[in-house]
Design a protein around this motif. Sequence first.
Motif, short mmCIF file in Angstrom:
data_model
loop_
_atom_site.label_atom_id
_atom_site.label_comp_id
_atom_site.label_asym_id
_atom_site.label_seq_id
_atom_site.Cartn_x
_atom_site.Cartn_y
_atom_site.Cartn_z
N ARG A 1 0.84 -1.21 0.00
CA ARG A 1 0.00 0.00 0.00
C ARG A 1 0.87 1.24 0.00
O ARG A 1 1.79 1.35 0.82
CB ARG A 1 -0.88 -0.05 1.25
N GLY B 1 -3.10 2.50 -3.91
CA GLY B 1 -1.99 3.36 -4.31
C GLY B 1 -0.93 2.67 -5.17
O GLY B 1 -0.01 3.32 -5.65
N GLN C 1 -18.73 2.93 -2.34
CA GLN C 1 -17.78 3.96 -1.91
C GLN C 1 -16.38 3.53 -2.36
O GLN C 1 -15.90 2.47 -1.96
CB GLN C 1 -17.79 4.09 -0.38
N PHE D 1 -13.87 4.13 -6.07
CA PHE D 1 -14.02 3.76 -7.49
C PHE D 1 -12.65 3.51 -8.10
O PHE D 1 -12.35 3.93 -9.20
CB PHE D 1 -14.78 4.88 -8.23
N ASN E 1 -9.58 0.22 -8.34
CA ASN E 1 -9.58 -1.11 -8.95
C ASN E 1 -10.81 -1.91 -8.51
O ASN E 1 -11.57 -2.42 -9.33
CB ASN E 1 -8.27 -1.84 -8.59
N ASP F 1 -15.64 8.72 -4.63
CA ASP F 1 -14.22 8.45 -4.46
C ASP F 1 -13.66 9.58 -3.60
O ASP F 1 -14.43 10.30 -2.96
CB ASP F 1 -13.49 8.25 -5.80
N HIS F 2 -12.33 9.73 -3.53
CA HIS F 2 -11.80 10.75 -2.62
C HIS F 2 -12.01 12.17 -3.16
O HIS F 2 -11.77 13.13 -2.44
CB HIS F 2 -10.32 10.50 -2.30
N ALA G 1 -15.63 0.27 -0.65
CA ALA G 1 -14.50 -0.28 -1.44
C ALA G 1 -13.35 0.73 -1.45
O ALA G 1 -12.70 0.93 -2.47
CB ALA G 1 -14.95 -0.60 -2.85
N ALA G 2 -13.14 1.39 -0.29
CA ALA G 2 -12.06 2.40 -0.25
C ALA G 2 -11.12 2.13 0.91
O ALA G 2 -10.16 1.38 0.78
CB ALA G 2 -12.66 3.79 -0.19
N ALA H 1 -16.00 -4.79 0.56
CA ALA H 1 -14.94 -4.96 -0.44
C ALA H 1 -13.60 -4.43 0.08
O ALA H 1 -12.55 -4.99 -0.22
CB ALA H 1 -15.32 -4.23 -1.72
N ALA H 2 -13.63 -3.35 0.87
CA ALA H 2 -12.40 -2.81 1.46
C ALA H 2 -11.97 -3.73 2.60
O ALA H 2 -12.76 -4.54 3.10
CB ALA H 2 -12.64 -1.40 1.99
N ASN I 1 -13.58 -9.75 -0.27
CA ASN I 1 -12.55 -9.29 -1.22
C ASN I 1 -11.49 -10.34 -1.50
O ASN I 1 -10.43 -10.04 -2.04
CB ASN I 1 -11.95 -7.95 -0.77
P1 NAD Z 1 -7.39 1.94 -5.36
O1 NAD Z 1 -6.26 2.78 -4.92
O2 NAD Z 1 -7.41 1.42 -6.76
O3 NAD Z 1 -8.78 2.74 -5.14
C1 NAD Z 1 -9.15 3.29 -3.92
C2 NAD Z 1 -10.39 4.13 -4.16
O4 NAD Z 1 -10.88 4.62 -2.92
C3 NAD Z 1 -10.14 5.34 -5.05
O5 NAD Z 1 -11.26 5.51 -5.93
C4 NAD Z 1 -10.10 6.49 -4.04
O6 NAD Z 1 -10.46 7.72 -4.62
C5 NAD Z 1 -11.13 6.01 -3.07
N1 NAD Z 1 -11.06 6.66 -1.76
C6 NAD Z 1 -9.98 6.89 -0.99
N2 NAD Z 1 -10.35 7.55 0.14
C7 NAD Z 1 -11.69 7.71 0.05
C8 NAD Z 1 -12.66 8.30 0.89
N3 NAD Z 1 -12.32 8.86 2.04
N4 NAD Z 1 -13.97 8.29 0.48
C9 NAD Z 1 -14.33 7.73 -0.68
N5 NAD Z 1 -13.45 7.15 -1.51
C10 NAD Z 1 -12.16 7.14 -1.16
O7 NAD Z 1 -7.51 0.76 -4.29
P2 NAD Z 1 -8.19 -0.66 -4.48
O8 NAD Z 1 -7.14 -1.62 -4.92
O9 NAD Z 1 -9.46 -0.51 -5.24
O10 NAD Z 1 -8.51 -1.04 -2.94
C11 NAD Z 1 -9.68 -0.58 -2.28
C12 NAD Z 1 -9.87 -1.39 -1.01
O11 NAD Z 1 -9.96 -2.77 -1.34
C13 NAD Z 1 -8.70 -1.30 0.01
O12 NAD Z 1 -9.24 -1.41 1.30
C14 NAD Z 1 -7.88 -2.53 -0.31
O13 NAD Z 1 -7.11 -2.95 0.82
C15 NAD Z 1 -8.99 -3.52 -0.62
N6 NAD Z 1 -8.56 -4.66 -1.44
C16 NAD Z 1 -8.00 -4.49 -2.67
C17 NAD Z 1 -7.65 -5.61 -3.41
C18 NAD Z 1 -7.11 -5.50 -4.82
O14 NAD Z 1 -6.94 -6.54 -5.47
N7 NAD Z 1 -6.85 -4.31 -5.34
C19 NAD Z 1 -7.82 -6.90 -2.88
C20 NAD Z 1 -8.39 -7.02 -1.62
C21 NAD Z 1 -8.75 -5.90 -0.90
#
Ligand code: NAD
Length: 420
Positions: free
Chosen positions: A76, A150, A219, A221, A223, A244-245, A295-296, A317-318, A346
């Motif tokens: 991360r 990130g 919540q 948007f 991956n 999203d953020h 999902a954030a 999802a998060a 997830n």
């Molecule tokens: P990412 O960086 O691709 O996307 C994160 C999203 O969350 C972005 O759209 C960002 O704008 C948004 N965000 C951040 N802070 C926010 C807030 N305060 N309010 C609303 N939106 C906000 O990350 P990702 O890979 O999509 O991961 C999202 C979550 O899923 C995390 O908790 C991660 O640990 C979990 N996760 C991801 C995976 C994966 O394969 N990528 C697998 C398992 C779990």
Amino acid sequence: MSSIYTGPVFEMARNQFSHVADYLEIPHSQRDRLLYPKRAIAISCPINLDNGETAVFQGYRVQHHLTLGPTKGGTRFAPSVDVGEVAALAIWMSWKCALAGLPYGGAKGGVTVDVHSLSKRELESLSRRYMQEMIPFVGPYIDVMAPDMGTNEQVMAWFMDTYSMYQGRTVNEIVTGKPVSSGGTEGRREATGLGVAHLVGRALEKIGLEPAKATAIIQGFGNVGSYAALELARQGVTLIGVSDHTACYYDPKGLDVDALLKHAEKHGSLRGFSTEAAFDPNEILSQPCDVLIPAAIERVIDEKVAPKLRCRILAEAANGPTTPEADEILDQRRDEIFVIPDILCNSGGVIVSYFEWVQDLQQLFWRRAEVINRLKDLLDDAFGRVMARVEKDKVSHRMAAMAIGVDKVAKAKATRGLFP
Ligand code: NAD
């Protein structure tokens, strides 16, 4: 026991574990061995910035347990990253891998940085330096990294390239979540979001609601959130809220998922998508909907938000979106809200990462359909085991999922014994 692991996210993982250990009647003398990470590595990553200055970023990798095989987990890049947060995420990965039946312990890594403040060249320098500093502590049979908030496929390709340069050969099994062109697997990019949508489908079946009549709010948007939105739209579910953020939108008549995806791809975020549908991000989670998908980030559903939720399914999802205090409230609302706990919801990401690692080790690559079919198979199996435990012991969905994961690790530790 005193330790270096502190902060609200670690406390949350510790608190959850302690509830599960009580339920499983794990003797107190064995609990620290199960909970506390085996290793934590802290590094300083110096890089040259575009303006000629040198900046130093703090990085971490926590490997939770080595009982079932190598450790596995994402990396991360976020301002919130500290060793307590990384340790909590590593611990959750352990229970998640055990629940899905994967031969891994959990790990997690991260760098305390706002990626939006870096240029592409600076991000590449930081990614390569992070991997280079970690080389003594990782390996295809020791600890295998993956993306998280990130970081993305490109960062994984830089990790793989850096590790390979030091080995003098291509070692694509060192990380997962790589681009398909560099030893990645078909289906990994969309795996987590697709898995979330598949399990939402299973939960809709359980509560007897047709996807075409269901509404969803997401919540985040990135991956996970974007692919979950796409797959749910394919199943006929109407997306009525998204954030999203940078922005938040709500329209009870439905939002255009394809247009949202195109906008996010072009602009890098949801900002500027619409003025009519703009909505207060603090209110979005408590709007009425059938499926709510955080999902954030962690801890967005706390004791203030939990009583206000008006969804029928909460698909986590998060990682760690629900605090233990909120969880107690959800437990009282068990008949109203069907929770798909994070370590199940997830797990599609790590399942397909496992497929990627297996394919890289064998240098034998599968077609997308095979990846997706095997993914759904493992998800259905885990979902079925969680539901059976809920039925048998009348516990919450989270307790059932965590108990299956913790129990598996505890039994493996017990049968292996304590060396020397
Ligand atoms: P990412 O960086 O691709 O996307 C994160 C999203 O969350 C972005 O759209 C960002 O704008 C948004 N965000 C951040 N802070 C926010 C807030 N305060 N309010 C609303 N939106 C906000 O990350 P990702 O890979 O999509 O991961 C999202 C979550 O899923 C995390 O908790 C991660 O640990 C979990 N996760 C991801 C995976 C994966 O394969 N990528 C697998 C398992 C779990």
